[in-house]
Design an enzyme around this catalytic site. Structure first.
Site, PDB file in Angstrom:
ATOM      1  N   ASP A 151      19.053 148.051   4.904  1.00 52.52           N
ATOM      2  CA  ASP A 151      19.028 148.286   6.344  1.00 52.52           C
ATOM      3  C   ASP A 151      17.586 148.174   6.834  1.00 52.52           C
ATOM      4  O   ASP A 151      16.724 148.942   6.415  1.00 52.52           O
ATOM      5  CB  ASP A 151      19.588 149.704   6.613  1.00 52.52           C
ATOM      6  CG  ASP A 151      19.647 150.008   8.110  1.00 52.52           C
ATOM      7  OD1 ASP A 151      19.254 149.132   8.917  1.00 52.52           O
ATOM      8  OD2 ASP A 151      20.089 151.121   8.451  1.00 52.52           O
TER       9      ASP A 151
ATOM     10  N   ASP B 118      -1.746  85.803  14.252  1.00 49.85           N
ATOM     11  CA  ASP B 118      -1.595  87.103  14.907  1.00 49.85           C
ATOM     12  C   ASP B 118      -1.459  86.921  16.414  1.00 49.85           C
ATOM     13  O   ASP B 118      -1.147  85.839  16.926  1.00 49.85           O
ATOM     14  CB  ASP B 118      -2.779  88.016  14.504  1.00 49.85           C
ATOM     15  CG  ASP B 118      -2.414  89.481  14.499  1.00 49.85           C
ATOM     16  OD1 ASP B 118      -2.381  90.077  15.594  1.00 49.85           O
ATOM     17  OD2 ASP B 118      -2.134  90.048  13.416  1.00 49.85           O
ATOM     18  N   ASP B 119      -1.705  87.967  17.134  1.00 46.83           N
ATOM     19  CA  ASP B 119      -1.532  88.049  18.585  1.00 46.83           C
ATOM     20  C   ASP B 119      -2.242  86.902  19.319  1.00 46.83           C
ATOM     21  O   ASP B 119      -3.338  86.513  18.931  1.00 46.83           O
ATOM     22  CB  ASP B 119      -2.131  89.402  19.022  1.00 46.83           C
ATOM     23  CG  ASP B 119      -1.709  89.795  20.419  1.00 46.83           C
ATOM     24  OD1 ASP B 119      -1.060  88.991  21.091  1.00 46.83           O
ATOM     25  OD2 ASP B 119      -2.047  90.930  20.804  1.00 46.83           O
TER      26      ASP B 119
ATOM     27  N   LYS C  12       5.002  89.850  11.236  1.00 54.13           N
ATOM     28  CA  LYS C  12       4.347  91.151  11.434  1.00 54.13           C
ATOM     29  C   LYS C  12       4.886  91.706  12.753  1.00 54.13           C
ATOM     30  O   LYS C  12       4.653  91.128  13.817  1.00 54.13           O
ATOM     31  CB  LYS C  12       2.833  90.943  11.509  1.00 54.13           C
ATOM     32  CG  LYS C  12       2.035  92.213  11.771  1.00 54.13           C
ATOM     33  CD  LYS C  12       0.540  91.873  11.735  1.00 54.13           C
ATOM     34  CE  LYS C  12      -0.337  93.021  12.161  1.00 54.13           C
ATOM     35  NZ  LYS C  12      -1.743  92.575  12.333  1.00 54.13           N
ATOM     36  N   TRP C  13       5.616  92.809  12.661  1.00 53.66           N
ATOM     37  CA  TRP C  13       6.285  93.401  13.830  1.00 53.66           C
ATOM     38  C   TRP C  13       5.417  94.562  14.324  1.00 53.66           C
ATOM     39  O   TRP C  13       5.363  95.606  13.706  1.00 53.66           O
ATOM     40  CB  TRP C  13       7.675  93.890  13.417  1.00 53.66           C
ATOM     41  CG  TRP C  13       8.481  94.539  14.502  1.00 53.66           C
ATOM     42  CD1 TRP C  13       8.263  95.748  15.084  1.00 53.66           C
ATOM     43  CD2 TRP C  13       9.656  94.010  15.123  1.00 53.66           C
ATOM     44  NE1 TRP C  13       9.216  96.018  16.028  1.00 53.66           N
ATOM     45  CE2 TRP C  13      10.087  94.960  16.074  1.00 53.66           C
ATOM     46  CE3 TRP C  13      10.389  92.831  14.981  1.00 53.66           C
ATOM     47  CZ2 TRP C  13      11.233  94.776  16.868  1.00 53.66           C
ATOM     48  CZ3 TRP C  13      11.532  92.650  15.765  1.00 53.66           C
ATOM     49  CH2 TRP C  13      11.940  93.615  16.697  1.00 53.66           C
ATOM     50  N   ASP C  14       4.759  94.351  15.447  1.00 51.96           N
ATOM     51  CA  ASP C  14       3.758  95.312  15.928  1.00 51.96           C
ATOM     52  C   ASP C  14       4.325  96.176  17.060  1.00 51.96           C
ATOM     53  O   ASP C  14       5.353  95.844  17.677  1.00 51.96           O
ATOM     54  CB  ASP C  14       2.544  94.514  16.425  1.00 51.96           C
ATOM     55  CG  ASP C  14       1.247  95.301  16.371  1.00 51.96           C
ATOM     56  OD1 ASP C  14       1.294  96.522  16.153  1.00 51.96           O
ATOM     57  OD2 ASP C  14       0.186  94.681  16.559  1.00 51.96           O
ATOM     58  N   MET C  15       3.658  97.264  17.357  1.00 51.15           N
ATOM     59  CA  MET C  15       4.081  98.170  18.442  1.00 51.15           C
ATOM     60  C   MET C  15       2.862  98.997  18.830  1.00 51.15           C
ATOM     61  O   MET C  15       2.417  99.822  18.063  1.00 51.15           O
ATOM     62  CB  MET C  15       5.212  99.053  17.886  1.00 51.15           C
ATOM     63  CG  MET C  15       5.944  99.891  18.878  1.00 51.15           C
ATOM     64  SD  MET C  15       4.990 101.339  19.363  1.00 51.15           S
ATOM     65  CE  MET C  15       6.257 102.507  19.597  1.00 51.15           C
TER      66      MET C  15
ATOM     67  N   ASP D 156      -5.505  99.912  11.357  1.00 51.73           N
ATOM     68  CA  ASP D 156      -6.381  98.921  11.989  1.00 51.73           C
ATOM     69  C   ASP D 156      -7.817  99.081  11.516  1.00 51.73           C
ATOM     70  O   ASP D 156      -8.675  98.289  11.874  1.00 51.73           O
ATOM     71  CB  ASP D 156      -6.343  99.075  13.514  1.00 51.73           C
ATOM     72  CG  ASP D 156      -5.213  98.262  14.118  1.00 51.73           C
ATOM     73  OD1 ASP D 156      -4.609  97.465  13.391  1.00 51.73           O
ATOM     74  OD2 ASP D 156      -4.941  98.427  15.323  1.00 51.73           O
TER      75      ASP D 156
HETATM   76  C1  DGJ Z   1      -2.597  95.918  16.452  1.00 50.19           C
HETATM   77  C2  DGJ Z   1      -2.531  95.521  15.012  1.00 50.19           C
HETATM   78  O1  DGJ Z   1      -2.622  96.622  14.185  1.00 50.19           O
HETATM   79  C3  DGJ Z   1      -3.621  94.497  14.737  1.00 50.19           C
HETATM   80  O2  DGJ Z   1      -3.629  94.179  13.377  1.00 50.19           O
HETATM   81  C4  DGJ Z   1      -3.364  93.293  15.579  1.00 50.19           C
HETATM   82  O3  DGJ Z   1      -2.163  92.710  15.190  1.00 50.19           O
HETATM   83  C5  DGJ Z   1      -3.332  93.681  17.039  1.00 50.19           C
HETATM   84  N1  DGJ Z   1      -2.414  94.757  17.278  1.00 50.19           N
HETATM   85  C6  DGJ Z   1      -2.964  92.514  17.885  1.00 50.19           C
HETATM   86  O4  DGJ Z   1      -2.775  92.844  19.188  1.00 50.19           O
END
Ligand code: DGJ
Length: 729
Positions: A53, A366-367, A476-479, A548
């Site tokens: 208790d 890349d971009d 390479k799929w970025d965000m 990065d």
């Molecule tokens: C962020 C990524 O981490 C980098 O390696 C590069 O791809 C840039 N974006 C490009 O905008």
């Protein structure tokens, strides 16, 4: 059999190779936690639960003042019914009440592991690999059924947890919290480890003793995030890399999460993990269900190293999928730090040409190749080739690169839209937004509303067309931003707080379709580097751009922290130019190579500007990496020197039969008149002899592990070595 049920005592005993997890149904059906730790043979329970208790701990049954949920160690605690600690589930009823009282209802033991609906999860290839306990709890009042799933991977020594909720009643229920797991440790002599960070400084390791009350980590950025990783561990104060207990919790999810440890008044520790309940709710109409993501729990009695190796093996073999799961990964060159947005077909082909001569195997564009993208103000969403830069198109470029003996890869950022884009002008409502509120930009971009199926379908179709248009072997799929003004035009007011989770479900839907459609493309995920380095993404994409930050010295900590959970082969790691673009540091080419080779090697610099000597070094690094990558990417990792403790760094990767190993050592700062350092190796066979290829010396595994191996005297900053050890027959 991994799962045993003692019906007399209502005890469940989950046994994996080295651990036991024990639960008991007590009193009127409450599911209590008894034990998790080193494996025991039987469940005679020398330390049964004790009750007394206690003041201000209320009693569900007034005849038993010793019993309160407030002190009972539980498996899935609910709210409002005498437990004042952190609940696993919280609901709202139409009458405004928010109490649940979950009791044992039913259980079944299944062979294998059921898939999770629409969510990434670990899997089995053969039902004999695992056994699953489905423990169903029920709230009588609302007819809410909560099934707790426990899968025991016998050999891999892992338990996974997930929860499935069914509204079998006649009322709408609003789920405002639904955790994926809870475990109440019956003590609090632990320290908590987590992996905090920032963009370009991901996954620091933090280790602090538990204090009374709640300590938690979370993300509410719409992604698992750079700032926290969906992972925590509890360890004993004396736990080291190779000794002592460690309990790991890793969340297979890429969105908002929360993980907390609450030390209660009687020194018990409640660990809870799941989707972040902040700004979350989910409406369950009668008959509807909700599936939580999975948590992977690992117990090790042999320190953090053993815990990590268990995660690595599971994630390599039973989380990652597809053709590349077991394949050695190509050595790539990426043009981002070489050119940023400033390139054209000619300059790209020059880089590719030079790279191909060094033996690099894949070129990644890349971009900046699409729309009118000359900087980051424009064109995300306009996935058609930029004819000013690439007048002959992607197909032509890809073929030219193939002719040089390299594969071709492409960067995309499909979840985003630039305000200055054709897509945004056509569909201004397709981004996450809240009517009448500002749409906050980050890196001049908005987030597409992946909670909408029409948006997902359109993005899928655009990316599919691009990938079909050229000989693309890698994506390479970025965000590149966190979510703000999280709302969706497609959802009614009462479902707005579902948006962030629906977004992740939409993302997973797109990734499932895309990776199925292109089984021979190697996908690498990225979110400004490691902002979404999580097991959810690894399910679809077996590697992630780790950070990065490409500076070799910053990378020591980033890669070390990442390795706590994630395998070396999943960590994209590139040699870049000096002075380094993120921190301005100048490190030797050799050191940059060694640090990158300790993960998944790539290059990210303008090879047309390098000296012959540097190009020669690349050729040599490529050849060496080709000889070690199997061991680095698929072997066992032993961490030897911790850069969070002493700056310096050392690891060794050992192949499965312990016939080959790769040793890395980096001494960060030279010191005048400093000590002679040695490193004790680990993971070798003490009875075997090993020859160090680079020096020709032969030593016993026992000598290398127990006596230690001299490492070079640091006569300059950033000195490193990489030695290959091979069994001497
Ligand atoms: C962020 C990524 O981490 C980098 O390696 C590069 O791809 C840039 N974006 C490009 O905008």
């Amino acid at each position: 059999m991994s799962i045993h049920y003692d019906s007399n005592n209502k005890i469940f005993h989950l046994k994996s190779k080295k651990s036991s997890y024990i639960m008991q149904v007590v009193k009127e059906g409450y599911l209590a936690h008894l034990y998790w730790g080193k494996k025991v043979r039987e469940t005679r329970i020398p330390n049964p639960l004790r009750f007394m208790d206690r003041g201000f701990s209320a009693n569900p049954d007034k005849r038993d003042r010793a019993f309160s949920l407030d002190t009972l160690p539980q498996e899935y605690p609910s709210y409002g019914n005498t437990d004042f600690r952190n609940p696993s589930i919280h609901i709202e009823l139409p009458n405004g009440a928010s109490i649940t009282d979950l009791r044992y209802h039913h259980h079944e033991i299944l062979s294998g592991k059921p898939d999770l609906e629409d969510l990434p999860a670990t899997y089995v290839e053969d039902d004999s690999e695992a056994e699953t306990l489905r423990l169903q709890l029920k709230d009588e009042e609302t007819d809410l059924y909560v099934s707790l799933f426990y899968t025991v991977y016998q050999e891999l020594d892992v338990i996974t947890r997930a929860v499935f909720v069914e509204n079998n009643g006649t009322n709408e229920l609003l789920l405002s919290k639904v955790a994926s797991m809870n475990v109440d440790f019956r003590e609090s002599q632990y320290e908590m480890i987590n992996l905090p960070g920032a963009h370009v400084r991901e996954r620091d390791m933090e280790r602090l003793p538990l204090r009374r009350g709640k300590q938690s980590v979370e993300s509410s950025r719409g992604a698992s995030s750079h700032q926290q990783n969906p992972f925590i561990a509890l360890v004993r104060p004396e736990t080291t890399e190779c000794t002592g207990e460690a309990y790991g919790f890793s969340f297979v999810y890429s969105g908002n999460f929360e993980a907390s440890v609450e030390v209660d008044q009687t020194s018990q520790s409640r660990v809870t993990m799941g989707i972040n309940s902040f700004d979350f709710s989910w409406l369950l109409e009668p008959g509807e269900t909700f599936q939580t993501p999975e948590v992977v729990m690992v117990y090790s009695s042999e320190g953090l190293g053993e815990m990590s190796r268990t995660y690595h093996k599971l994630y390599r073999e039973r989380l990652c999928r597809g053709a590349f799961r077991d394949q050695e990964r190509p050595i790539l060159i990426n043009n981002w730090e070489a050119t940023y947005f400033d390139f054209n077909e000619e300059s790209i082909l020059e880089i590719a040409d030079q790279a191909s001569k060094t033996g690099i195997e894949l070129f990644v564009l890349d971009d900046g190749w699409f729309g009118k993208r000359d900087d980051d103000h424009t064109s995300l969403g306009d996935w058609f080739v930029n004819k000013w830069k690439l007048p002959n198109g992607l197909n032509h470029l890809g073929k030219k690169i193939n002719e040089k003996g390299m594969q071709f890869g492409l960067w995309v950022e499909p979840e985003m839209v630039s305000v200055n884009s054709e897509l945004y002008r056509k569909h201004p409502d397709w981004c996450l937004h809240v009517p009448d509120r500002r749409r906050s930009e980050s890196r001049n971009q908005l987030v597409l509303d992946f909670s909408r199926s029409d948006v997902c379908e359109e993005v899928l179709s655009r990316i599919t067309s691009i990938l079909e248009s050229a000989p693309i072997h890698y994506v390479k799929w970025d965000m590149n931003r966190s979510m703000t003004e999280i709302g969706s035009k497609s959802l009614p007011a009462k479902r707005q707080r579902e948006t962030a989770h629906r977004y992740i479900l939409g993302l997973y839907w797109v990734l499932e379709k895309l990776t199925t459609r292109f089984p021979n493309i190697l996908f690498e995920s990225c979110s400004g580097g490691g902002g979404r380095f999580d097991p959810g993404m690894l399910y679809y994409m077996p590697q992630t751009w780790t950070s990065d930050n490409t500076d070799a010295i910053s990378r020591l900590r980033i890669q070390y922290g990442t390795s706590l959970v994630y395998p070396s082969g999943s960590m994209g790691s590139h040699v870049s130019e000096v002075p380094n673009h993120q921190v301005g540091r100048v490190t030797p080419f050799e050191t940059r190579g060694h640090v990158a080779m300790d993960g998944n090697l790539g290059y990210e610099l303008d090879v047309t500007k390098l000296s012959d000597e540097e190009l020669q070094q690349i050729s040599e690094q490529v050849q060496v990496y080709q000889s070690i990558r199997k061991t680095v990417q698929f072997g066992d990792l032993y961490r030897l020197v911790d850069p969070f403790q002493c700056q310096n760094y050392s690891t060794i990767h050992v192949n499965e039969n312990k016939s080959e190993a790769v040793f890395f050592y980096v001494h960060v700062l030279a010191e005048a008149n400093g000590p002679f350092d040695k490193v004790k190796l680990d993971g070798l066979n003490p009875d075997k002899d090993y020859r160090i290829i680079e020096t020709g010396e032969v030593f016993g595994g026992d000598e290398l592990m127990y006596m230690g191996l001299n490492v070079p005297y640091p006569d300059h900053d950033f000195k490193s070595v990489m030695w290959r050890l091979i069994e001497q027959q």
